[in-house]
Design a protein around this motif. Structure first.
Motif, short mmCIF file in Angstrom:
data_model
loop_
_atom_site.label_atom_id
_atom_site.label_comp_id
_atom_site.label_asym_id
_atom_site.label_seq_id
_atom_site.Cartn_x
_atom_site.Cartn_y
_atom_site.Cartn_z
N ARG A 1 36.83 46.95 -19.66
CA ARG A 1 38.18 47.44 -19.96
C ARG A 1 39.22 46.65 -19.16
O ARG A 1 40.23 46.21 -19.71
CB ARG A 1 38.27 48.93 -19.64
CG ARG A 1 39.61 49.54 -20.00
CD ARG A 1 39.58 51.04 -19.76
NE ARG A 1 40.85 51.66 -20.07
CZ ARG A 1 41.09 52.96 -19.95
NH1 ARG A 1 40.14 53.77 -19.53
NH2 ARG A 1 42.28 53.44 -20.25
N ASP A 2 38.96 46.43 -17.88
CA ASP A 2 39.88 45.66 -17.04
C ASP A 2 40.02 44.22 -17.55
O ASP A 2 41.10 43.65 -17.53
CB ASP A 2 39.44 45.67 -15.58
CG ASP A 2 39.62 47.03 -14.93
OD1 ASP A 2 40.43 47.84 -15.42
OD2 ASP A 2 38.94 47.29 -13.92
N ILE B 1 42.28 44.35 -20.56
CA ILE B 1 43.66 44.61 -20.13
C ILE B 1 44.29 43.33 -19.59
O ILE B 1 45.46 43.04 -19.84
CB ILE B 1 43.71 45.74 -19.08
CG1 ILE B 1 43.37 47.09 -19.74
CG2 ILE B 1 45.06 45.80 -18.38
CD1 ILE B 1 43.11 48.22 -18.76
N ARG C 1 43.97 40.43 -20.55
CA ARG C 1 44.38 39.53 -21.63
C ARG C 1 45.88 39.64 -21.93
O ARG C 1 46.43 38.79 -22.59
CB ARG C 1 43.63 39.84 -22.92
CG ARG C 1 42.19 39.44 -22.94
CD ARG C 1 41.60 39.81 -24.29
NE ARG C 1 40.35 39.13 -24.54
CZ ARG C 1 39.66 39.27 -25.67
NH1 ARG C 1 40.12 40.04 -26.65
NH2 ARG C 1 38.53 38.63 -25.83
N GLU D 1 49.27 41.76 -23.57
CA GLU D 1 49.53 42.54 -24.78
C GLU D 1 48.84 41.92 -25.98
O GLU D 1 48.69 40.71 -26.05
CB GLU D 1 51.04 42.62 -25.03
CG GLU D 1 51.79 43.42 -23.98
CD GLU D 1 51.32 44.86 -23.85
OE1 GLU D 1 50.80 45.45 -24.83
OE2 GLU D 1 51.46 45.40 -22.75
N TYR E 1 46.44 44.29 -25.71
CA TYR E 1 45.35 44.97 -25.01
C TYR E 1 45.86 45.79 -23.82
O TYR E 1 45.41 46.90 -23.59
CB TYR E 1 44.30 43.97 -24.52
CG TYR E 1 43.56 43.27 -25.62
CD1 TYR E 1 42.42 43.83 -26.17
CD2 TYR E 1 43.99 42.05 -26.11
CE1 TYR E 1 41.72 43.18 -27.18
CE2 TYR E 1 43.31 41.39 -27.12
CZ TYR E 1 42.18 41.97 -27.66
OH TYR E 1 41.50 41.33 -28.67
N ALA E 2 46.78 45.20 -23.06
CA ALA E 2 47.28 45.86 -21.85
C ALA E 2 47.89 47.22 -22.18
O ALA E 2 47.68 48.19 -21.45
CB ALA E 2 48.30 44.98 -21.15
N GLY E 3 48.62 47.32 -23.27
CA GLY E 3 49.22 48.58 -23.66
C GLY E 3 48.23 49.57 -24.25
O GLY E 3 48.21 50.74 -23.92
N LEU F 1 44.93 49.76 -23.88
CA LEU F 1 43.82 50.18 -23.01
C LEU F 1 44.25 50.46 -21.58
O LEU F 1 43.41 50.60 -20.69
CB LEU F 1 42.73 49.10 -23.02
CG LEU F 1 42.12 48.79 -24.39
CD1 LEU F 1 41.19 47.59 -24.29
CD2 LEU F 1 41.39 50.01 -24.94
N ALA F 2 45.56 50.55 -21.34
CA ALA F 2 46.10 50.73 -19.98
C ALA F 2 45.42 51.88 -19.25
O ALA F 2 45.01 52.87 -19.85
CB ALA F 2 47.61 50.98 -20.06
N ARG F 3 45.31 51.73 -17.95
CA ARG F 3 44.65 52.74 -17.13
C ARG F 3 45.33 54.11 -17.21
O ARG F 3 44.68 55.11 -17.04
CB ARG F 3 44.60 52.27 -15.67
CG ARG F 3 43.58 51.19 -15.47
CD ARG F 3 42.24 51.81 -15.57
NE ARG F 3 41.18 50.80 -15.65
CZ ARG F 3 39.95 51.13 -15.95
NH1 ARG F 3 39.63 52.36 -16.21
NH2 ARG F 3 39.03 50.21 -16.02
N ARG G 1 46.49 55.46 -19.87
CA ARG G 1 46.26 56.03 -21.20
C ARG G 1 44.89 56.69 -21.26
O ARG G 1 43.92 56.20 -20.68
CB ARG G 1 46.32 54.94 -22.26
CG ARG G 1 47.71 54.35 -22.43
CD ARG G 1 47.72 53.38 -23.57
NE ARG G 1 47.37 54.06 -24.80
CZ ARG G 1 48.20 54.27 -25.80
NH1 ARG G 1 49.44 53.85 -25.72
NH2 ARG G 1 47.81 54.89 -26.88
#
Length: 84
Positions: free
Chosen positions: A34-35, A38, A40, A42, A44-46, A48-50, A52
């Motif tokens: 997941r990290d 993240i 990568r 946007e 992905y960052a939005g 899969l953000a921690r 969320r």
């Protein structure tokens, strides 16, 4: 390095614009994967953000972030399901 298949469902799929992908990764766990995604940036960052609420399954079994990845693992990311 191991190759895993990642599947995205519901709002995660919509945010990323794809339902699945294959990825070569060194991540030992779901949390590390997941990290890595993240990192990568946007979208992905939005998605899969921690902060969320995102659920994960490993080989079609709901799993904790500490679950270990193996060559050929299938990982799924999806939002929590609510009932009505």
């Amino acid at each position: 390095m191991k190759r895993v298949r990642i599947r995205y469902f519901a709002s995660v799929r919509e945010a990323l614009g794809k339902s699945d992908e294959a990825l070569d990764t060194m991540a030992p766990t779901l949390a590390a994967l997941r990290d890595e995604l993240i990192a990568r940036g946007e979208p992905y960052a939005g998605a899969l953000a921690r902060g969320r609420a995102v659920r994960m399954a490993l080989d079609q079994v709901m799993s904790a972030e500490s679950a270990g990845l193996e060559e050929g693992s299938e990982v799924a990311f999806f939002p929590p399901v609510t009932g009505g």
